[in-house]
Design a protein around this motif. Sequence first.
Motif, mmCIF file in Angstrom:
data_model
loop_
_atom_site.group_PDB
_atom_site.id
_atom_site.type_symbol
_atom_site.label_atom_id
_atom_site.label_comp_id
_atom_site.label_asym_id
_atom_site.label_seq_id
_atom_site.Cartn_x
_atom_site.Cartn_y
_atom_site.Cartn_z
ATOM 1 N N VAL A 71 1.044 -1.457 0.256
ATOM 2 C CA VAL A 71 -0.071 -0.284 -0.238
ATOM 3 C C VAL A 71 0.815 1.414 -0.150
ATOM 4 N N ASP A 72 1.482 1.779 0.349
ATOM 5 C CA ASP A 72 3.174 2.400 1.175
ATOM 6 C C ASP A 72 3.403 3.511 -0.526
ATOM 7 N N SER A 73 3.136 2.451 -1.673
ATOM 8 C CA SER A 73 4.266 2.954 -2.647
ATOM 9 C C SER A 73 2.630 3.235 -3.258
ATOM 10 N N TRP A 74 1.226 3.304 -3.189
ATOM 11 C CA TRP A 74 0.193 3.761 -4.257
ATOM 12 C C TRP A 74 0.036 4.523 -3.621
ATOM 13 N N ARG A 75 -0.091 4.998 -2.390
ATOM 14 C CA ARG A 75 -0.538 6.086 -1.650
ATOM 15 C C ARG A 75 0.273 7.498 -2.111
ATOM 16 N N GLY A 76 -0.376 8.111 -2.931
ATOM 17 C CA GLY A 76 0.119 9.429 -3.559
ATOM 18 C C GLY A 76 0.365 9.083 -4.710
ATOM 19 N N SER A 77 0.084 7.691 -4.916
ATOM 20 C CA SER A 77 1.123 7.286 -6.252
ATOM 21 C C SER A 77 -0.351 8.374 -7.597
ATOM 22 N N LYS A 78 0.321 8.903 -8.783
ATOM 23 C CA LYS A 78 -0.529 8.935 -9.585
ATOM 24 C C LYS A 78 -1.059 7.542 -10.198
ATOM 25 N N ALA A 79 -0.480 6.660 -10.309
ATOM 26 C CA ALA A 79 -1.430 5.438 -10.828
ATOM 27 C C ALA A 79 -2.044 5.093 -10.556
ATOM 28 N N LEU A 80 -2.935 6.125 -9.165
ATOM 29 C CA LEU A 80 -4.171 6.043 -8.779
ATOM 30 C C LEU A 80 -5.270 6.379 -9.550
ATOM 31 N N THR A 81 -4.501 7.411 -10.587
ATOM 32 C CA THR A 81 -5.429 7.865 -11.516
ATOM 33 C C THR A 81 -5.363 7.993 -13.194
ATOM 34 N N THR A 82 -3.862 7.796 -12.724
ATOM 35 C CA THR A 82 -2.977 7.578 -14.443
ATOM 36 C C THR A 82 -2.482 6.737 -15.035
ATOM 37 N N GLY A 83 -2.762 6.431 -15.856
ATOM 38 C CA GLY A 83 -2.198 4.915 -16.576
ATOM 39 C C GLY A 83 -0.851 5.131 -17.492
ATOM 40 N N ALA A 404 13.101 -11.660 -17.232
ATOM 41 C CA ALA A 404 14.232 -13.054 -16.393
ATOM 42 C C ALA A 404 13.843 -13.862 -16.689
ATOM 43 N N GLY A 405 12.944 -14.236 -17.945
ATOM 44 C CA GLY A 405 12.864 -15.744 -18.419
ATOM 45 C C GLY A 405 10.975 -16.175 -17.799
ATOM 46 N N PHE A 406 9.857 -15.123 -17.581
ATOM 47 C CA PHE A 406 9.337 -15.763 -17.049
ATOM 48 C C PHE A 406 8.442 -14.890 -16.902
ATOM 49 N N PHE A 407 6.671 -15.073 -16.914
ATOM 50 C CA PHE A 407 5.592 -13.701 -16.777
ATOM 51 C C PHE A 407 5.349 -13.245 -15.757
ATOM 52 N N LEU A 408 5.100 -11.856 -15.221
ATOM 53 C CA LEU A 408 4.411 -11.421 -14.382
ATOM 54 C C LEU A 408 2.964 -11.651 -13.995
ATOM 55 N N ASN A 409 2.118 -11.940 -12.926
ATOM 56 C CA ASN A 409 0.839 -12.153 -12.819
ATOM 57 C C ASN A 409 0.186 -11.184 -12.712
ATOM 58 N N ASP A 410 -1.198 -10.788 -13.466
ATOM 59 C CA ASP A 410 -2.172 -9.902 -12.869
ATOM 60 C C ASP A 410 -2.694 -10.620 -11.844
ATOM 61 N N SER A 411 -2.436 -10.797 -10.749
ATOM 62 C CA SER A 411 -3.099 -11.426 -9.665
ATOM 63 C C SER A 411 -3.579 -9.995 -8.415
ATOM 64 N N GLY A 412 -3.259 -9.069 -8.848
ATOM 65 C CA GLY A 412 -3.003 -8.010 -7.700
ATOM 66 C C GLY A 412 -4.159 -6.962 -8.021
ATOM 67 N N PHE A 413 -5.128 -6.485 -6.846
ATOM 68 C CA PHE A 413 -5.409 -5.463 -6.280
ATOM 69 C C PHE A 413 -5.542 -4.261 -6.484
ATOM 70 N N ARG A 414 -6.475 -3.408 -8.252
ATOM 71 C CA ARG A 414 -6.684 -2.810 -8.549
ATOM 72 C C ARG A 414 -7.145 -1.619 -8.001
ATOM 73 N N PHE A 415 -6.118 0.041 -7.319
ATOM 74 C CA PHE A 415 -6.776 0.564 -6.070
ATOM 75 C C PHE A 415 -6.605 1.848 -7.581
ATOM 76 N N ASN A 416 -7.616 2.204 -6.514
ATOM 77 C CA ASN A 416 -8.348 3.583 -6.974
ATOM 78 C C ASN A 416 -8.082 4.604 -6.118
ATOM 79 N N GLN A 417 -8.451 6.134 -6.285
ATOM 80 C CA GLN A 417 -9.256 6.999 -4.696
ATOM 81 C C GLN A 417 -9.665 6.327 -4.061
ATOM 82 N N LYS A 418 -10.513 5.792 -4.847
ATOM 83 C CA LYS A 418 -12.196 5.480 -3.112
ATOM 84 C C LYS A 418 -11.566 4.107 -2.371
#
Length: 554
Positions: A71-83, A404-418
């Motif tokens: 969570v710490d990396s997401w708070r205040g990040s533009k990723a909450l509103t901008t892709g 590095a030879g492997f694929f990254l998951n898409d298992s994450g919770f998608r945050f938004n400001q709410k």
Amino acid sequence: MVASANALASEAGVAMLRAGGNAVDAAVATAFALGVVEPQMSGLGGSGAALVWLAGRGRPEYLDFYAAQFVDSWRGSKALTTGPGDGTRDLRGSAIPGEVAGLLALHEKHGALTREQVLAPAIRLAEQGFPVGKILADFIADGENKMKPYPGAMALYFPDGEPLKPGAVLRNPPLAESLRRIARDGARGFYEGPIAASLVSVLNAGGHPATPRDFTEYAPQWKTPLCTDYRGHAVLSAPPPQTGMRVLHTLELLEGFDLAQVGLPTRSAAAFDILTSALRVGQAGASGNGDPNWTQVPAKGIASDAFAQTRRSLVGTGTAAASISRADATTFDSAPLPPSCAIVPKPMTAAALELLPAAFAAEDETPDDASGETTHISVVDGAGNAVALTVTNSSVWGSGAFAAGFFLNDSGFRFNQKNIGDPSRSPWRIRTTTISPTIVLKDGAVRMVIGAPGAGRIPTEIVQVMVYALDYRLDPLEAVRMPRIFASSGNREVQVEHGFSPELLSDVRAMGYDPVAESSGYARLYLVMRSGDQWIGVADPRHDGQPRGYDATR
């Protein structure tokens, strides 16, 4: 005995048993090998969970190593509103992978062999290569759009611009190097250094605010498995945010019926009605799942007989309800466990956090969706230990992001400001998932180890195979081969596989059900079951996996 989705991976696990390893060694070796030979389903960029039965100690343990967002990396990040910018894959739905940390933590605590030994088969398969089968070849051809933004993936799977065909030898030197680094340096070799740096770079390019700290802070969680009694069996399964509670709740609903007396659901309309309605009620009753770091989830209550008694009147009524209402099991969360579940240890989790109410849920989560891909491993060893281990990229090829030879998951919770919430409750968020590794015990000994990939179909189809094996006493292979159904609590439609008699389908239509030909996939069961004095391993014939085992007394 090892049952998995690929014969080469099952052989890797059995090699550990022959070398003097235990069920944990075999499961970990099989999982690392599956990441090589079944890369679309799981791998170093994925995550999962493991249920372990420790025969010598007479108790189970559960390890949750699902991908998580820091969570710490997401708070205040533009990723909450901008892709990400134009032309870049949006990776905000990816999460910090947990598979490496989880497998190594499991092995470090309970394995008997060295880390180098359990990783050796995967390293060999990645370096020397293996023949591509038809199913993998089909997945490769279908995965081109996901891989296109990543030249490393295209070079590996689309040499000369064409997808690998059946029979081609797939070698993956970058993955072999990553596996060697993990074998040499342990979890630090993955969560620090060049592998972590490459993953942070890929995630950042896709709009994800990950930092190196996200990787160094990740840790799997030891938890208490759920347990209930089903016809004299102790059934252990996955706690939240995995969905074992749905398996257990559905079994409790069914315990009020003598299914074998009623007949097979493929021929008896009454049996079809009991099974289908129980699956629908089970889905509705377990709908309050969520991340236990943040949300109060009455999982013990949902799995209890007391809660099932309040819902059993909705099962087997002879009339298909238009929809099944949800119910709150919070008041049953303190119900005592049945005597057969005295094996469950006291909670291993940290002190209780200030949690959000159970009604809180992620807006973008659809855990009952029938889509999605995963893989499962079931193992028993000669001492009676057992492991049910499910690992996943979430979707086929995960996010498609390759490093590095492997694929990254898409298992994450998608945050938004709410929904970002307060990180003081927990620094991590984990998405709900239907993976449900399960172990069945009889008189303190393992009777069955079972699990499946298949997204929202996982709990549904685990229950059906268990019922066919335990209630109808079918041979384990026949139990897996039986035609299955997939029903929703929200409507009368029931997807059915081929094998239900026309007369039955006519009868259940008269009850109000709307049976339709299955069209959107199925779960694939991998199980090991005790039958008399033999262990029987089964890999679902709907896929191309194979079990492997041997008699150590000969």
